[in-house]
Design a protein around this motif. Structure first.
Motif, mmCIF file in Angstrom:
data_model
loop_
_atom_site.group_PDB
_atom_site.id
_atom_site.type_symbol
_atom_site.label_atom_id
_atom_site.label_comp_id
_atom_site.label_asym_id
_atom_site.label_seq_id
_atom_site.Cartn_x
_atom_site.Cartn_y
_atom_site.Cartn_z
ATOM 1 N N THR A 15 30.816 58.666 -103.862
ATOM 2 C CA THR A 15 30.811 58.268 -102.323
ATOM 3 C C THR A 15 32.196 57.778 -101.998
ATOM 4 O O THR A 15 32.585 58.032 -100.954
ATOM 5 C CB THR A 15 29.567 57.552 -101.908
ATOM 6 N N PHE A 16 32.711 57.087 -102.773
ATOM 7 C CA PHE A 16 34.113 56.491 -102.695
ATOM 8 C C PHE A 16 35.108 57.313 -102.775
ATOM 9 O O PHE A 16 36.305 56.964 -102.314
ATOM 10 C CB PHE A 16 34.095 55.106 -103.203
ATOM 11 N N LEU B 141 38.944 61.050 -100.630
ATOM 12 C CA LEU B 141 39.686 59.882 -100.788
ATOM 13 C C LEU B 141 41.218 59.902 -100.282
ATOM 14 O O LEU B 141 41.686 59.352 -99.669
ATOM 15 C CB LEU B 141 39.749 59.313 -102.068
ATOM 16 N N ASP C 128 41.608 59.825 -96.548
ATOM 17 C CA ASP C 128 40.929 58.547 -96.121
ATOM 18 C C ASP C 128 41.531 57.282 -96.443
ATOM 19 O O ASP C 128 41.180 56.800 -97.494
ATOM 20 C CB ASP C 128 39.286 58.868 -96.380
ATOM 21 N N GLU D 106 40.512 54.345 -95.413
ATOM 22 C CA GLU D 106 39.496 53.309 -95.626
ATOM 23 C C GLU D 106 38.989 53.650 -96.998
ATOM 24 O O GLU D 106 38.812 52.470 -97.677
ATOM 25 C CB GLU D 106 38.016 53.583 -94.518
ATOM 26 N N ARG D 107 38.655 54.697 -97.543
ATOM 27 C CA ARG D 107 38.253 54.569 -98.786
ATOM 28 C C ARG D 107 39.384 54.329 -99.657
ATOM 29 O O ARG D 107 38.957 53.594 -100.919
ATOM 30 C CB ARG D 107 37.947 56.216 -99.143
#
Length: 336
Positions: free
Chosen positions: A234-235, A239, A242, A244-245
């Motif tokens: 999910t992380f 990626l 993103d 934030e990830r």
């Protein structure tokens, strides 16, 4: 009152096994129904039977016939590109229902009280394959297996694994123990940490799986003798696009560096994700972007092709048959 009745369509041809299976299904269906119910099963292979009842009736045969077997998903070093290990994932190759993923049959095994049997079955099969691959000259450093809390709470688990490794002629460091972060979160006593500490001292590597989805503290990581954390998919998904990830993964990698832990990124699906997690410091990757889980026949060929591709060397003629002779693509495997 609940009554289960087995009525084979052709009694003169119905064997004892079919009769027993049909009766068990009828009884199970009756127990699951409201009171005052009668259930009739017409044949052991009744297509109208709920899948969970079919699985329960087929469970013993599945173990004995090898239908439940490990599929292997390679893990790759981001430093060298070479295979650093594999995760063994349970699959049930059901003759009628196809290849089943764990979420489809694990509740049946758990309800039947067969989790320890599954663990021992998986360990035995994995170590047997690993020993065979060693003899064939294949390089697969470690295979990891997911262990449920029921086994991790068993003080006899280290002894069971020591016997299995000795029987296969393998060193303890060839076996990885995958522990879900949720097991760390719900453990209420010291049984699991004691078992894992003993396994770590034996030489088995402890992986903390699905990291980031539970509530494992830094102290818990130490208590559970973890040597590597596996960042949950999910992380990782998206990626590379993103920020934030990326920040979350960078923070996890920094924590792991401080604790001297290795890091693996799970669920890699694209070249962009692979490249970005490598830049962020994840030492190992696993996912569909590397390889899907495959059966034991398909893995040797994949290992040979991957190794020669990474090293940019042609596959020797003496190994070409080996690279294609262990089976074709794994088909309906699921999971990352």
């Amino acid at each position: 009152m609940r009554i289960g009745v087995h009525a084979p369509e052709c009694p003169e041809k119905a064997g004892h096994h079919d009769a027993l299976v049909g009766a068990e299904r009828a009884l199970a269906a009756a127990h699951a129904a409201p009171g005052g119910t009668i259930r009739i099963a017409r044949g052991a292979r009744d297509d109208m039977a709920p899948p969970e009842l079919r699985l329960a009736a087929d469970l013993d045969h599945a173990f004995e016939s090898g239908q439940i077997q490990p599929f292997f998903q390679p893990q790759v070093s981001t430093d060298t590109g070479l295979v650093s290990g594999a995760e063994a994932l349970a699959r049930w190759r059901h003759p009628d229902l196809g290849t089943l993923a764990p979420h489809e049959f694990m509740p049946t095994i758990d309800a039947a009280g067969q989790m320890t049997r599954l663990t021992d079955h998986m360990v035995g099969a994995v170590l047997s394959h690993l020993s065979d691959w060693d003899a064939a000259g294949l390089d697969l450093p470690t295979v990891s297996i997911n262990f449920p809390q029921a086994d991790l709470s068993d003080p006899e688990l280290p002894t069971r694994l020591a016997w299995a490794l000795d029987a296969a002629g393998l060193e303890e460091n060839r076996l990885g123990i995958e522990v879900l972060e949720t097991v760390v979160s719900i453990d209420q006593d010291d049984t699991v940490p004691r078992v894992l500490t003993q396994l770590a001292r034996m030489g088995c590597r402890i992986d903390l799986d699905d990291f980031g989805t539970g509530q494992a503290s830094i102290n818990a990581i130490r208590r559970f003798s973890a040597k590597r954390i596996k960042i949950d998919r999910t992380f990782i998904r998206g990626l590379d696009r993103d920020p934030e990830r990326q920040a979350m993964v960078a923070a996890i990698v920094t924590l792991a560096d401080q604790l001297k832990l290795e890091v693996m990124a799970e669920g890699i699906e694209t070249a962009g994700e692979h490249s970005r997690v490598a830049e962020l410091g994840c030492g190992h990757v696993q996912g569909y972007g590397i390889a899907r889980p495959m059966n034991a026949d398909a893995l040797p060929g994949w290992l040979l092709r991957h190794g020669h591709q990474v090293l940019h060397t042609p596959l020797p003629a003496s190994l070409r048959q080996l690279s294609t002779g262990f089976g074709s693509a794994p088909g309906a495997a699921r999971g990352h």
